[in-house]
Structures are given as structure tokens and as C-alpha cells.
Scaffold this active site. Structure first.
Site, PDB file in Angstrom:
ATOM      1  N   ASN A  12       0.822  -1.229   0.111  1.00 15.98           N
ATOM      2  CA  ASN A  12       0.327  -0.054  -0.067  1.00 15.98           C
ATOM      3  C   ASN A  12       0.742   1.361  -0.081  1.00 15.98           C
ATOM      4  O   ASN A  12       1.613   1.564   0.937  1.00 15.98           O
ATOM      5  CB  ASN A  12      -0.898  -0.093   1.174  1.00 15.98           C
ATOM      6  CG  ASN A  12      -1.707   1.235   1.500  1.00 15.98           C
ATOM      7  OD1 ASN A  12      -1.503   2.139   0.473  1.00 15.98           O
ATOM      8  ND2 ASN A  12      -2.156   1.467   2.580  1.00 15.98           N
ATOM      9  N   TRP A  13       1.031   1.792  -1.045  1.00 14.81           N
ATOM     10  CA  TRP A  13       1.901   3.041  -1.250  1.00 14.81           C
ATOM     11  C   TRP A  13       1.554   4.246  -0.676  1.00 14.81           C
ATOM     12  O   TRP A  13       2.021   5.202  -0.333  1.00 14.81           O
ATOM     13  CB  TRP A  13       2.102   3.249  -2.965  1.00 14.81           C
ATOM     14  CG  TRP A  13       2.947   2.396  -3.320  1.00 14.81           C
ATOM     15  CD1 TRP A  13       3.302   1.290  -3.111  1.00 14.81           C
ATOM     16  CD2 TRP A  13       3.208   2.257  -4.892  1.00 14.81           C
ATOM     17  NE1 TRP A  13       4.122   0.506  -4.135  1.00 14.81           N
ATOM     18  CE2 TRP A  13       3.879   1.259  -5.137  1.00 14.81           C
ATOM     19  CE3 TRP A  13       3.007   3.324  -5.875  1.00 14.81           C
ATOM     20  CZ2 TRP A  13       4.336   0.902  -6.619  1.00 14.81           C
ATOM     21  CZ3 TRP A  13       3.409   2.881  -7.246  1.00 14.81           C
ATOM     22  CH2 TRP A  13       4.088   1.774  -7.458  1.00 14.81           C
ATOM     23  N   LYS A  14       0.099   4.207  -0.124  1.00  9.16           N
ATOM     24  CA  LYS A  14      -0.433   5.429   0.322  1.00  9.16           C
ATOM     25  C   LYS A  14      -0.160   6.619  -0.648  1.00  9.16           C
ATOM     26  O   LYS A  14      -0.163   6.515  -1.878  1.00  9.16           O
ATOM     27  CB  LYS A  14       0.289   5.549   2.028  1.00  9.16           C
ATOM     28  CG  LYS A  14      -0.094   4.240   2.671  1.00  9.16           C
ATOM     29  CD  LYS A  14       0.244   4.470   3.988  1.00  9.16           C
ATOM     30  CE  LYS A  14       0.002   3.088   4.748  1.00  9.16           C
ATOM     31  NZ  LYS A  14       0.212   3.179   6.309  1.00  9.16           N
ATOM     32  N   HIS A 104      -9.343   1.402   5.020  1.00  9.45           N
ATOM     33  CA  HIS A 104      -8.050   1.313   5.663  1.00  9.45           C
ATOM     34  C   HIS A 104      -8.005   2.357   6.963  1.00  9.45           C
ATOM     35  O   HIS A 104      -8.902   3.367   6.809  1.00  9.45           O
ATOM     36  CB  HIS A 104      -6.996   1.891   4.709  1.00  9.45           C
ATOM     37  CG  HIS A 104      -5.583   2.043   5.202  1.00  9.45           C
ATOM     38  ND1 HIS A 104      -5.218   2.996   6.195  1.00  9.45           N
ATOM     39  CD2 HIS A 104      -4.549   0.967   4.924  1.00  9.45           C
ATOM     40  CE1 HIS A 104      -3.787   2.440   6.413  1.00  9.45           C
ATOM     41  NE2 HIS A 104      -3.459   1.238   5.779  1.00  9.45           N
ATOM     42  N   GLU A 106      -6.444   4.856   7.876  1.00 13.87           N
ATOM     43  CA  GLU A 106      -6.242   6.322   7.626  1.00 13.87           C
ATOM     44  C   GLU A 106      -7.772   6.853   6.956  1.00 13.87           C
ATOM     45  O   GLU A 106      -7.864   8.076   7.144  1.00 13.87           O
ATOM     46  CB  GLU A 106      -5.195   6.361   6.708  1.00 13.87           C
ATOM     47  CG  GLU A 106      -3.787   5.987   7.581  1.00 13.87           C
ATOM     48  CD  GLU A 106      -2.530   5.429   6.862  1.00 13.87           C
ATOM     49  OE1 GLU A 106      -2.554   5.544   5.587  1.00 13.87           O
ATOM     50  OE2 GLU A 106      -1.822   4.743   7.556  1.00 13.87           O
ATOM     51  N   GLU A 174      -5.180  -4.918  10.385  1.00 16.20           N
ATOM     52  CA  GLU A 174      -3.872  -4.222  10.894  1.00 16.20           C
ATOM     53  C   GLU A 174      -4.501  -3.183  11.947  1.00 16.20           C
ATOM     54  O   GLU A 174      -5.351  -2.311  11.967  1.00 16.20           O
ATOM     55  CB  GLU A 174      -3.983  -2.901   9.642  1.00 16.20           C
ATOM     56  CG  GLU A 174      -3.669  -3.537   8.189  1.00 16.20           C
ATOM     57  CD  GLU A 174      -3.288  -2.535   7.125  1.00 16.20           C
ATOM     58  OE1 GLU A 174      -2.002  -2.840   6.687  1.00 16.20           O
ATOM     59  OE2 GLU A 174      -4.020  -1.549   7.003  1.00 16.20           O
ATOM     60  N   GLY A 180       2.964   1.808  10.839  1.00 11.95           N
ATOM     61  CA  GLY A 180       4.222   2.940  10.885  1.00 11.95           C
ATOM     62  C   GLY A 180       4.805   3.192  12.066  1.00 11.95           C
ATOM     63  O   GLY A 180       5.561   4.161  12.399  1.00 11.95           O
ATOM     64  N   SER A 220       3.880  -2.448  10.338  1.00 10.94           N
ATOM     65  CA  SER A 220       5.246  -2.651  10.705  1.00 10.94           C
ATOM     66  C   SER A 220       5.890  -4.018  10.125  1.00 10.94           C
ATOM     67  O   SER A 220       6.821  -4.375  10.786  1.00 10.94           O
ATOM     68  CB  SER A 220       5.550  -2.248  12.113  1.00 10.94           C
ATOM     69  OG  SER A 220       5.508  -0.982  12.286  1.00 10.94           O
ATOM     70  N   GLY A 241       3.164  -1.141   4.186  1.00 11.57           N
ATOM     71  CA  GLY A 241       2.988   0.395   4.053  1.00 11.57           C
ATOM     72  C   GLY A 241       4.570   0.830   3.707  1.00 11.57           C
ATOM     73  O   GLY A 241       4.990   0.510   2.732  1.00 11.57           O
ATOM     74  N   GLY A 242       5.304   1.124   4.881  1.00  8.71           N
ATOM     75  CA  GLY A 242       6.670   1.949   4.459  1.00  8.71           C
ATOM     76  C   GLY A 242       7.475   0.927   3.582  1.00  8.71           C
ATOM     77  O   GLY A 242       8.049   1.497   2.758  1.00  8.71           O
TER      78      GLY A 242
HETATM   79  O1  LIG Z   1      -0.865   0.827   6.741  1.00  9.36           O
HETATM   80  C1  LIG Z   1      -0.417  -0.098   6.565  1.00  9.36           C
HETATM   81  C2  LIG Z   1      -0.584  -0.882   5.031  1.00  9.36           C
HETATM   82  O2  LIG Z   1      -1.864  -0.581   4.632  1.00  9.36           O
HETATM   83  C3  LIG Z   1       1.070  -0.521   7.216  1.00  9.36           C
HETATM   84  O3  LIG Z   1       1.760   0.471   7.237  1.00  9.36           O
HETATM   85  P1  LIG Z   1       3.434  -0.025   7.732  1.00  9.36           P
HETATM   86  O4  LIG Z   1       3.652  -1.217   7.031  1.00  9.36           O
HETATM   87  O5  LIG Z   1       4.075   1.291   7.333  1.00  9.36           O
HETATM   88  O6  LIG Z   1       3.203   0.087   9.021  1.00  9.36           O
END
Ligand SMILES: O=C(CO)COP(=O)(O)O
Length: 262
Positions: A12-14, A104, A106, A174, A180, A220, A241-242
């Protein structure tokens, strides 16, 4: 335990990587995985870029026939009309998206998305032939008050109202506190929630759908911890994510089988 679920590693590149960066990234990812002789039948790889990248990713994946699936990070609950800023599932389908993220944390936190909104979006995804990747997870406060499973179970139940048995879907667990933060859940914590969610899926959609639905862990995830999650029987993959923005790291996560020490 069913072993028919193909492992699924998704990035997920956000709100990162523009359309030019997306082309470079996906091309290099494909080369890296090809050079590593990844068995693309043994693991499904997907990316969730920003909407403005999707046409570029579609063109690249389509023209080079790359073994990388892709999807949107959200969709509108409406199909078309006067909804400024919204993206229809029909448009995503038209760009060959296979999946779409829904709910998600967010989106829930910054855009006020409710479980009822998620249910409508799940219905919209299905109407347009997209596979919903429903994201659920509890905050640190929820964890303290209700334990790990209560909120994810409620989110799942409320968002899956419109889903019929036999529908393909993916659930991503999640925990908000793990996203994050550099503090992933333990594999055992994630497995405990995953097995509870699978039980709910079986109850809501029948045993077969419960057994066939892939459940991902997110929060993470890195190349150094992916194998410990993948070893759990009810965790079928990861939503990253990251670490999905770093080519070598993501390619290494995709090749989690190489890290597994039996
Ligand atoms: O929100 C995420 C994937 O959708 C997870 O993010 P991180 O891997 O950066 O913790």
C-alpha cells in the site's frame, strides 16, 4: 487447515510515488523478482498506488505482461454522477484493477469513514467486479479496553452485510497501533485475531468461504519479520506500507519463503 490459499503480498503506497516514479518502481520490482526466479504461482504480488498512477501501472503491467496485480486505495460508494473528487469502481475496473482497499484505518481516521460507509463500498466493489480488500483493526485504546479481536470483528460484521457466500474477498488485519510505528503485533497476536476473523467469515458466509478467504496482517511488516507472520496457519500474507516503498525490502518480503527456517 486449508492450504489452498495463495499467499498474497501487497504494497500500500499510500500518498507516495507519482506516476513517473510508479513506472520505475514497478519495472524494477518485476526485474528483481524475475532475476530471483520468483515462483509467481506460489505467491501473488500486488501494489496499491495512488489513483493518478494507475493508468501508468496498467500500461506497463499490460504491455510487458508482468506478474503484478494492482488496485485502488479506495473507491466511491456511488457509480457515477455529481460526487466531486470521487472515483468510481467502474473506472478502476476499466484500468484493470483486480483489487480495491476498503476501510483502511487512515480513511477511517482522516476521512471519517464508518463501517456503514465500508459496507456500501464493499457492495460497490462487488458491483464492478473488483475484489474488496477490507481493512480492519483496533486502536491502542480499543486494545486496552476491549482486547484485540472485538473491534476487528465488529468492523468485519458491519462491512460484510451485503456480501454473498462464495464472494472472493481479502481481509487485512491491521492493528492501528502497529501501523508505521515500528512495533508490529506478535505473530501469535496476529494469528489469534486471524483465526477469530476466519471463524466470523465462516459464520457469515459459510465454511467454504471462510476457509478460502485470505487474511493478511499489516503493521510494521519488514523483511526481517515477514517469515514469522507467514508461519502462522491463518495468516495468508501481508499488507505492507512503508517497507513497500523500498524496492529491495519489498522484493525481499515477497520472497518470504527464502527466510523461512523450518
Ligand atoms: O497501513 C499499512 C498498510 O496498509 C501498514 O503500514 P506500515 O507497514 O508502514 O506499518
Amino acid at each position: 487447515m486449508s492450504t489452498a490459499r495463495t499467499p498474497f503480498i501487497a504494497g500500500n503506497w499510500k500518498m507516495n510515488l507519482d506516476h513517473l516514479q510508479s513506472i520505475a518502481f514497478v519495472q524494477k520490482l518485476a526485474w528483481t523478482l524475475r532475476d530471483a526466479k520468483l515462483d509467481t504461482k506460489a505467491v501473488e504480488v500486488a501494489v496499491f498506488p495512488p489513483f493518478t498512477d494507475l493508468r501508468s501501472v496498467q500500461t506497463l503491467v499490460g504491455s510487458d505482461d508482468l506478474p503484478i496485480a494492482f488496485g485502488g486505495q479506495d473507491l466511491s460508494r456511488f457509480d457515477s454522477g455529481a460526487y466531486t473528487g470521487e472515483i468510481s469502481g467502474a473506472f478502476l475496473k476499466g484500468l484493470d484493477c483486480r483489487y480495491v482497499l476498503i476501510g483502511h484505518s487512515e480513511r477511517r481516521e482522516y476521512h471519517g469513514e464508518t463501517d456503514a460507509d465500508c459496507a456500501e463500498k464493499v457492495a460497490a466493489a462487488i458491483r464492478h467486479g473488483l475484489i474488496p480488500v477490507l481493512c480492519v483493526g483496533e486502536t491502542a485504546e480499543d486494545l486496552e479496553r476491549h482486547g484485540a479481536s472485538a473491534i476487528p470483528v465488529k468492523q468485519l460484521r458491519e462491512a460484510l452485510g451485503p456480501v454473498q457466500r462464495g464472494q472472493e474477498l481479502v481481509v487485512a488485519y491491521e492493528p492501528v497501533w502497529a501501523i508505521g510505528s515500528g512495533q508490529p503485533a506478535t505473530p501469535q497476536q496476529a494469528q489469534d485475531v486471524a483465526v477469530t476473523l476466519r471463524g466470523e467469515l465462516a459464520e457469515l458466509l459459510g465454511d467454504e468461504t471462510g476457509a478460502a478467504t485470505r487474511i493478511l496482517y499489516g503493521g510494521s511488516v519488514k523483511s526481517s519479520n515477514i517469515a514469522s507472520f507467514m508461519r502462522e496457519p491463518d495468516i495468508d500474507g501481508a499488507l505492507v506500507g512503508g517497507a513497500s516503498l523500498q524496492l529491495d525490502e519489498f522484493a525481499s518480503i515477497v520472497q518470504f519463503q527464502k527466510h523461512v527456517v523450518l
